[in-house]
Design a protein around this motif. Structure first.
Motif, PDB file in Angstrom:
ATOM      1  N   MET A   1       0.845  -1.189   0.000  1.00 10.51           N
ATOM      2  CA  MET A   1       0.000   0.000   0.000  1.00 10.51           C
ATOM      3  C   MET A   1       0.884   1.243   0.000  1.00 10.51           C
ATOM      4  N   THR A   2       0.645   2.127  -0.930  1.00 13.18           N
ATOM      5  CA  THR A   2       1.423   3.366  -1.009  1.00 13.18           C
ATOM      6  C   THR A   2       0.741   4.478  -0.236  1.00 13.18           C
ATOM      7  N   ALA A   3       1.578   5.365   0.290  1.00 14.44           N
ATOM      8  CA  ALA A   3       1.059   6.502   1.043  1.00 14.44           C
ATOM      9  C   ALA A   3       0.385   7.480   0.102  1.00 14.44           C
ATOM     10  N   LYS A   4      -0.688   8.087   0.581  1.00 16.79           N
ATOM     11  CA  LYS A   4      -1.356   9.127  -0.198  1.00 16.79           C
ATOM     12  C   LYS A   4      -0.521  10.394  -0.126  1.00 16.79           C
ATOM     13  N   GLN A   5      -0.590  11.191  -1.163  1.00 13.24           N
ATOM     14  CA  GLN A   5       0.196  12.421  -1.226  1.00 13.24           C
ATOM     15  C   GLN A   5      -0.727  13.629  -1.215  1.00 13.24           C
ATOM     16  N   PRO A   6      -0.309  14.747  -0.734  1.00 11.77           N
ATOM     17  CA  PRO A   6       0.965  14.966  -0.068  1.00 11.77           C
ATOM     18  C   PRO A   6       0.947  14.433   1.364  1.00 11.77           C
ATOM     19  N   ARG A   7       2.136  14.083   1.828  1.00  6.76           N
ATOM     20  CA  ARG A   7       2.313  13.535   3.180  1.00  6.76           C
ATOM     21  C   ARG A   7       2.929  14.613   4.063  1.00  6.76           C
ATOM     22  N   LEU A   8       2.276  14.903   5.168  1.00  7.90           N
ATOM     23  CA  LEU A   8       2.796  15.861   6.131  1.00  7.90           C
ATOM     24  C   LEU A   8       3.266  15.082   7.347  1.00  7.90           C
ATOM     25  N   GLU A   9       4.450  15.397   7.831  1.00  8.96           N
ATOM     26  CA  GLU A   9       4.998  14.742   9.016  1.00  8.96           C
ATOM     27  C   GLU A   9       5.194  15.758  10.122  1.00  8.96           C
ATOM     28  N   ILE A  10       4.862  15.354  11.326  1.00  8.49           N
ATOM     29  CA  ILE A  10       5.158  16.156  12.504  1.00  8.49           C
ATOM     30  C   ILE A  10       6.050  15.290  13.388  1.00  8.49           C
ATOM     31  N   GLU A  11       7.313  15.664  13.478  1.00  8.01           N
ATOM     32  CA  GLU A  11       8.244  14.952  14.347  1.00  8.01           C
ATOM     33  C   GLU A  11       8.282  15.684  15.680  1.00  8.01           C
ATOM     34  N   PHE A  50      10.715  19.415  17.273  1.00  5.44           N
ATOM     35  CA  PHE A  50       9.337  19.622  16.848  1.00  5.44           C
ATOM     36  C   PHE A  50       9.426  20.207  15.448  1.00  5.44           C
ATOM     37  N   ASP A  51       9.415  19.321  14.462  1.00  5.67           N
ATOM     38  CA  ASP A  51       9.562  19.716  13.062  1.00  5.67           C
ATOM     39  C   ASP A  51       8.317  19.330  12.288  1.00  5.67           C
ATOM     40  N   VAL A  52       7.926  20.194  11.368  1.00  3.28           N
ATOM     41  CA  VAL A  52       6.800  19.915  10.488  1.00  3.28           C
ATOM     42  C   VAL A  52       7.350  19.884   9.075  1.00  3.28           C
ATOM     43  N   ARG A  53       7.131  18.753   8.389  1.00  3.20           N
ATOM     44  CA  ARG A  53       7.630  18.579   7.024  1.00  3.20           C
ATOM     45  C   ARG A  53       6.478  18.226   6.095  1.00  3.20           C
ATOM     46  N   LEU A  54       6.547  18.748   4.893  1.00  3.33           N
ATOM     47  CA  LEU A  54       5.554  18.450   3.865  1.00  3.33           C
ATOM     48  C   LEU A  54       6.299  17.961   2.638  1.00  3.33           C
ATOM     49  N   PRO A  69       5.304  26.676  16.189  1.00  2.40           N
ATOM     50  CA  PRO A  69       4.651  27.541  15.199  1.00  2.40           C
ATOM     51  C   PRO A  69       3.289  28.028  15.684  1.00  2.40           C
ATOM     52  N   GLU A  70       2.965  29.249  15.342  1.00  4.26           N
ATOM     53  CA  GLU A  70       1.594  29.726  15.524  1.00  4.26           C
ATOM     54  C   GLU A  70       0.758  28.939  14.531  1.00  4.26           C
ATOM     55  N   LEU A  71      -0.392  28.448  14.942  1.00  2.86           N
ATOM     56  CA  LEU A  71      -1.194  27.594  14.074  1.00  2.86           C
ATOM     57  C   LEU A  71      -1.606  28.306  12.783  1.00  2.86           C
ATOM     58  N   ALA A  72      -2.005  29.560  12.875  1.00  7.73           N
ATOM     59  CA  ALA A  72      -2.406  30.299  11.674  1.00  7.73           C
ATOM     60  C   ALA A  72      -1.248  30.399  10.686  1.00  7.73           C
ATOM     61  N   ALA A  73      -0.053  30.663  11.184  1.00  8.42           N
ATOM     62  CA  ALA A  73       1.124  30.763  10.310  1.00  8.42           C
ATOM     63  C   ALA A  73       1.450  29.413   9.692  1.00  8.42           C
ATOM     64  N   LEU A  74       1.321  28.341  10.463  1.00 16.91           N
ATOM     65  CA  LEU A  74       1.591  27.007   9.930  1.00 16.91           C
ATOM     66  C   LEU A  74       0.581  26.641   8.853  1.00 16.91           C
ATOM     67  N   LYS A  75      -0.676  26.968   9.073  1.00 10.24           N
ATOM     68  CA  LYS A  75      -1.707  26.712   8.058  1.00 10.24           C
ATOM     69  C   LYS A  75      -1.395  27.475   6.771  1.00 10.24           C
ATOM     70  N   GLN A  76      -0.906  28.696   6.897  1.00  6.89           N
ATOM     71  CA  GLN A  76      -0.544  29.473   5.714  1.00  6.89           C
ATOM     72  C   GLN A  76       0.618  28.823   4.967  1.00  6.89           C
ATOM     73  N   LEU A  77       1.623  28.320   5.701  1.00  7.75           N
ATOM     74  CA  LEU A  77       2.754  27.651   5.066  1.00  7.75           C
ATOM     75  C   LEU A  77       2.307  26.411   4.307  1.00  7.75           C
ATOM     76  N   VAL A  78       1.423  25.629   4.914  1.00  3.86           N
ATOM     77  CA  VAL A  78       0.903  24.430   4.253  1.00  3.86           C
ATOM     78  C   VAL A  78       0.068  24.829   3.041  1.00  3.86           C
ATOM     79  N   ARG A  79      -0.837  25.769   3.226  1.00  2.00           N
ATOM     80  CA  ARG A  79      -1.706  26.226   2.141  1.00  2.00           C
ATOM     81  C   ARG A  79      -0.911  26.743   0.947  1.00  2.00           C
ATOM     82  N   ASP A  80       0.138  27.520   1.219  1.00  2.00           N
ATOM     83  CA  ASP A  80       0.928  28.101   0.136  1.00  2.00           C
ATOM     84  C   ASP A  80       1.558  27.031  -0.756  1.00  2.00           C
ATOM     85  N   ARG A  81       1.734  25.821  -0.219  1.00  2.48           N
ATOM     86  CA  ARG A  81       2.352  24.745  -0.987  1.00  2.48           C
ATOM     87  C   ARG A  81       1.343  23.800  -1.632  1.00  2.48           C
ATOM     88  N   ILE A  82       0.203  23.582  -0.997  1.00  3.45           N
ATOM     89  CA  ILE A  82      -0.717  22.582  -1.544  1.00  3.45           C
ATOM     90  C   ILE A  82      -2.018  23.157  -2.109  1.00  3.45           C
TER      91      ILE A  82
END
Length: 100
Positions: A1-11, A50-54, A69-82
């Motif tokens: 089974m392959t992972a669905k994309q995009p994959r976000l990781e929170i370490e 505490f790393d967030v990777r996309l 990260p501030e949640l709003a700023a993190l959402k913007q970073l994710v949104r800007d990419r996907i």
């Protein structure tokens, strides 16, 4: 089974007991990006991480940015990419004029 994309990781640091913070962050991102994210993975780590990777790209690193990260700023970073054309509602309205 392959992972669905995009994959976000929170370490997160298990020594610091940041699982709840990582889980809450994952929940918020999955709630916001229900159709855009393929999966969110919680990755146990140590040493205060505490790393967030996309897709392998680090969006946030506690060590580099200092703190969490501030949640709003993190959402913007994710949104800007996907989903760059997506409006995040109140999260976008909290941007400073110099942000963009």
């Amino acid at each position: 089974m392959t992972a669905k994309q995009p994959r976000l990781e929170i370490e997160y640091c298990t020594q610091c007991r940041w699982l709840l913070r990582a889980g809450w962050t994952a929940q918020e991102l999955l709630t916001t990006f229900t159709a855009e994210l393929g999966e969110v993975a919680l990755v146990p780590g140590t040493g205060g991480v505490f790393d967030v990777r996309l897709g392998g790209e680090t969006l946030w690193s506690r060590q580099e940015q200092g703190g969490f990260p501030e949640l709003a700023a993190l959402k913007q970073l994710v949104r800007d990419r996907i989903a760059p054309d997506r409006d995040l509602g109140h999260s976008d309205r909290h941007r400073k004029p110099s942000d963009g």
